[in-house]
Design an enzyme around this catalytic site. Sequence first.
Site, PDB file in Angstrom:
ATOM      1  CD  GLN A   1      -8.614   5.588   5.034  1.00 48.34           C
ATOM      2  OE1 GLN A   1      -8.313   6.706   5.199  1.00 48.34           O
ATOM      3  NE2 GLN A   1      -7.926   4.974   3.807  1.00 48.34           N
TER       4      GLN A   1
ATOM      5  CD  GLU B   1      -9.408   0.808  -3.204  1.00 53.90           C
ATOM      6  OE1 GLU B   1      -9.070  -0.348  -3.380  1.00 53.90           O
ATOM      7  OE2 GLU B   1      -9.758   1.327  -2.226  1.00 53.90           O
TER       8      GLU B   1
ATOM      9  NE  ARG C   1      -5.528   3.347  -5.719  1.00 53.33           N
ATOM     10  CZ  ARG C   1      -5.256   2.041  -5.627  1.00 53.33           C
ATOM     11  NH1 ARG C   1      -4.571   1.182  -6.609  1.00 53.33           N
ATOM     12  NH2 ARG C   1      -5.476   1.350  -4.430  1.00 53.33           N
TER      13      ARG C   1
ATOM     14  CE  LYS D   1      -1.552   6.448  -0.687  1.00 52.22           C
ATOM     15  NZ  LYS D   1      -1.301   6.641   0.613  1.00 52.22           N
TER      16      LYS D   1
END
Length: 453
Positions: A195, A337, A409, A434
């Site tokens: 990111q 993820e 998650r 989220k």
Amino acid sequence: MLISRYSAPDFDPYGDNRPEDEGVLWAAPLASGPLDARLSLPGSKSLTNRELVLAAIADSPSRLIAPLHSRDSGLMVEALRALGTTIETVPGEGVFGPDLLVTPGELTGSTTIDCGLAGTVMRFLPPLAGLALGPTTFDGDEGARRRPMATTISSLRALGVDIDDDGRRSLPFTVHGMGTVDGGAVTIDASASSQFVSGLLLAAARFDSGLRLTHSGERLPSMPHIDMTIATLAARGVAVESPSVGEWVVSPGIIAGRDVAIEPDLSNAAPFLAAALVTRGRVTITGWPSPTTQIGARLEQLLPLFGGSVERADGLLTVTGRESIRGVELHLPEGGELVPNLVALAALADSPSTITGIGHIRHHETDRLAALVTEINGLGGAVTELEDGLHIEPATLHGGIWHCYEDHRMATTGAILGLAVPGIEVENIATTSKTLPQFPALWHTMLGGGSPA
């Protein structure tokens, strides 16, 4: 503590975004037999938030068709509105909420942005705050203050942006925007998160001198997310050149407004497709895009390693489970993820598994390696934390409380285990808001073998 069935809340993606049902234990449903389900999923969080950022600094309005409406996307919408962007909900054909019409405006600071626990907000928007006129303070949830932000802060300073962080190198900090960013050459270590790269690339065409960005670290996790960023930029007329590995060049120029249809979130498909393996059943996800830059597309190759079979045709992806789940040897630096849900499969497998290349997920919403070890072992599992991953031995699991650590998650991982292990109660299933506020309702839909509305 109240124990109850949890149903999807009335969720306002542009409101406070804090579900009222936090702290309620959710009795993870035990599968009564093989599944046979067909589901549609809401839009990709990664694509929605990238397109929102680009739409806010484009040269004309953009319409996001079938975007995600969740806490993370809602925080991004509110943050961009605070910076001067007009974002309206307009009727669309998506079943999970309206379209978004984004009209760029002059970027202005003198505001505070709530990042929640959204890495895309805290890492994508500081460059835009540098382009705004006036101070913009960034803060978020308690967990957000522990997430790495030093690379964002130092890189923007190197590009001429004034940032006050009181030496913390983390949230909260204030960007003192001057209306322009010099840009130019900068070298960063993005080993903790891709990111950092994407956040700079998204705004680079608006920098006076563009950007020449070089990554200096030994590894760069989640390259598919950088590829996604580059693809969204290309679709808006911004060329990102890569003269060598770990180097990107963006010239100053126009970012075009455009209408864009948001793909379903393929990473959010992971728990549902994993359920097919756990129950030795079959689950189909509709609207599966091809080609795509989403890392969730790797599920098509990953799930067969655990013993499932995969078919893709006519926009449908179907996973079918077999007699047992196999252990795996995986090196998965680009799929952080997906890891928690895959670890749930490994914990239910009939042979050992080792998953490496995932040390960077210690810096996600929580320390996911430590959380997975603690929670699975707390249910009788045998998981060992490695320097760069996890080793999972087969073990007989039992019921108990599954803690989520404010991590969506982790919440869906507890639900996967609950299909096979009676008595698992997931603490704070509402944290799935989220990226997928409909998760509990979709999970029950899947177990009923029906189709969502």
